[in-house]
Design a protein around this motif. Structure first.
Motif, short mmCIF file in Angstrom:
data_model
loop_
_atom_site.label_atom_id
_atom_site.label_comp_id
_atom_site.label_asym_id
_atom_site.label_seq_id
_atom_site.Cartn_x
_atom_site.Cartn_y
_atom_site.Cartn_z
N THR A 128 0.87 -1.17 0.00
CA THR A 128 0.00 0.00 0.00
C THR A 128 0.91 1.22 0.00
OG1 THR A 128 -1.75 -1.13 1.23
CG2 THR A 128 -1.75 1.27 1.28
N ILE A 129 0.76 2.12 -0.96
CA ILE A 129 1.64 3.27 -1.08
C ILE A 129 1.00 4.47 -0.39
CG2 ILE A 129 2.92 4.79 -2.63
CD1 ILE A 129 3.81 1.86 -2.70
N GLY A 130 1.68 4.99 0.62
CA GLY A 130 1.20 6.14 1.35
C GLY A 130 1.60 7.45 0.69
N GLU A 131 1.28 8.53 1.33
CA GLU A 131 1.59 9.87 0.82
C GLU A 131 3.10 10.09 0.73
OE1 GLU A 131 1.13 14.54 2.22
OE2 GLU A 131 -0.06 12.98 3.19
N ARG A 185 12.96 19.47 9.48
CA ARG A 185 12.26 18.81 10.59
C ARG A 185 10.77 19.20 10.67
NH1 ARG A 185 14.17 16.16 15.15
NH2 ARG A 185 12.68 16.02 16.86
N PRO A 186 10.41 20.47 10.57
CA PRO A 186 8.97 20.80 10.64
C PRO A 186 8.15 20.12 9.54
CG PRO A 186 10.29 22.77 10.97
CD PRO A 186 11.24 21.70 10.51
N GLN A 187 8.70 20.06 8.32
CA GLN A 187 7.99 19.41 7.22
C GLN A 187 7.80 17.92 7.48
OE1 GLN A 187 10.95 21.59 4.50
NE2 GLN A 187 9.37 20.86 3.08
N VAL A 188 8.87 17.29 7.96
CA VAL A 188 8.79 15.85 8.25
C VAL A 188 7.79 15.59 9.36
CG1 VAL A 188 10.09 13.83 8.99
CG2 VAL A 188 11.17 15.50 7.48
N GLN A 189 7.81 16.42 10.38
CA GLN A 189 6.90 16.26 11.51
C GLN A 189 5.45 16.40 11.08
OE1 GLN A 189 7.89 18.88 14.76
NE2 GLN A 189 7.22 17.36 16.26
N ASP A 190 5.17 17.41 10.25
CA ASP A 190 3.80 17.61 9.77
C ASP A 190 3.35 16.44 8.91
OD1 ASP A 190 3.66 20.03 11.07
OD2 ASP A 190 4.05 21.25 9.29
N TRP A 191 4.23 15.94 8.08
CA TRP A 191 3.92 14.80 7.20
C TRP A 191 3.56 13.56 8.03
CZ3 TRP A 191 7.69 10.68 5.92
CH2 TRP A 191 7.26 9.83 4.89
N LEU A 192 4.34 13.31 9.06
CA LEU A 192 4.05 12.17 9.93
C LEU A 192 2.69 12.31 10.60
CD1 LEU A 192 7.57 11.69 11.60
CD2 LEU A 192 6.47 10.11 10.00
N LYS A 193 2.43 13.50 11.14
CA LYS A 193 1.17 13.73 11.83
C LYS A 193 -0.02 13.62 10.88
CE LYS A 193 2.97 16.60 15.60
NZ LYS A 193 2.96 17.97 16.21
N ASP A 194 0.13 14.16 9.66
CA ASP A 194 -0.95 14.10 8.68
C ASP A 194 -1.29 12.66 8.31
OD1 ASP A 194 -1.10 16.85 8.68
OD2 ASP A 194 0.03 17.10 6.80
N ASN A 195 -0.31 11.78 8.42
CA ASN A 195 -0.52 10.38 8.06
C ASN A 195 -0.76 9.48 9.27
OD1 ASN A 195 -0.04 9.93 4.97
ND2 ASN A 195 1.47 11.46 5.59
N GLY A 196 -0.96 10.09 10.42
CA GLY A 196 -1.28 9.33 11.62
C GLY A 196 -0.15 8.47 12.13
N LEU A 197 1.09 8.89 11.85
CA LEU A 197 2.26 8.13 12.28
C LEU A 197 2.84 8.72 13.56
CD1 LEU A 197 3.81 7.75 8.73
CD2 LEU A 197 2.75 5.93 10.08
N ALA A 198 3.44 7.87 14.37
CA ALA A 198 3.92 8.27 15.70
C ALA A 198 5.03 9.29 15.60
CB ALA A 198 4.40 7.06 16.48
N VAL A 199 4.97 10.29 16.44
CA VAL A 199 6.03 11.29 16.56
C VAL A 199 6.48 11.33 18.00
CG1 VAL A 199 6.62 13.74 16.34
CG2 VAL A 199 5.08 12.68 14.67
N ARG A 200 7.78 11.20 18.21
CA ARG A 200 8.30 11.20 19.58
C ARG A 200 8.47 12.61 20.08
NH1 ARG A 200 13.18 6.89 19.99
NH2 ARG A 200 14.24 8.45 18.75
#
Length: 243
Positions: free
Chosen positions: A212-215, A228-243
């Motif tokens: 399954t190919i994600g965003e 870092r801010p772009q990566v963090q937003d991308w993770l959050k938008d895709n429901g992935l864990a952020v430490r």
């Protein structure tokens, strides 16, 4: 005669008293040993009277994950040396994609596998461009230097690379075609000069069998180190864990 009998009686009584004293001492020693044994078990065992586990935690408690039953892997290819930079050239000690991969790992705690070419790419930008064109034209599958990881335990795989001539370097296809990605979500991330993500999402849909190919996350190479801010937003938008 009575005096002798009295003496014998006293001796017998003394002997009995001595034995009783010895028995008491031995009994006391047994009690002490038993208490010490119980204390030792409570201190070194795995469970207390209340059922609480003690001692070192299981290694599973430190496993990075995106959810209760999720585990993530970052796979990336990056090239340092002479790179395109705002219309010119710059020598990079750390490749652009590596910067993004390191940020991604710091935010997720994911495991990391770096793809390295068995035949390393040149430091020269122009020579690398020429080699990539040749590999694309011949539909090459450049060899990977290190043994490939077992990805069976992961359900989220981040695939990262630069964009070379509108697509991923051919060595990424070498990696992808070695696996069945059934049950896994692949999240592409890429660093680019002018083309954005190019054809990378479509290519991974083709070469990552059953994935399954994600965003896709695409970051300009010149901005990779500060992304870092772009990566963090991308993770959050895709429901992935952020430490």
């Amino acid at each position: 005669m009575r005096q002798v009998n009295d003496m014998n009686s006293n001796r017998r009584q003394s002997t009995i008293n001595s034995r009783r004293g010895l028995y008491l001492v031995l009994a006391s020693i047994c009690v002490i040993v038993a208490v010490l044994a119980l204390v030792g078990c409570a201190g070194s065992g795995t469970s207390s009277a209340g059922g609480e586990t003690t001692g070192a935690p299981s290694s599973d408690t430190a496993t990075p994950s995106a959810g209760a039953n999720s585990k993530m892997l970052i796979v990336y290819f990056s090239r340092e040396g002479e790179n395109y930079w705002n219309g010119g050239r710059r020598n990079l000690a750390v490749g652009n994609t590596q910067h993004v991969a390191q940020i991604l790992q710091s935010l997720t705690g994911a495991d990391v596998f770096r793809i390295r070419a068995a035949d390393p790419y040149p430091d020269s930008y122009e020579d690398t461009v020429a080699r990539n064109v040749q590999e694309q034209n011949s539909d090459a599958r450049p060899a990977i230097a290190d043994p490939l990881p077992d990805i069976s335990g992961y359900d989220t795989v981040f695939l990262g690379s630069p964009v070379w001539n509108m697509q991923e370097p051919m060595i990424m296809r070498t990696f992808c075609e070695n696996y069945d990605f059934s049950g896994k979500t692949v999240y592409p991330f890429a660093t680019y000069a002018v083309s954005g993500a190019g054809r990378i999402p479509e290519d991974y849909a083709k070469y990552c069998r059953n994935a399954t190919i994600g965003e896709t996350l695409a970051i300009r190479g010149e901005e990779a180190e500060q992304s870092r801010p772009q990566v963090q937003d991308w993770l959050k938008d895709n429901g992935l864990a952020v430490r």
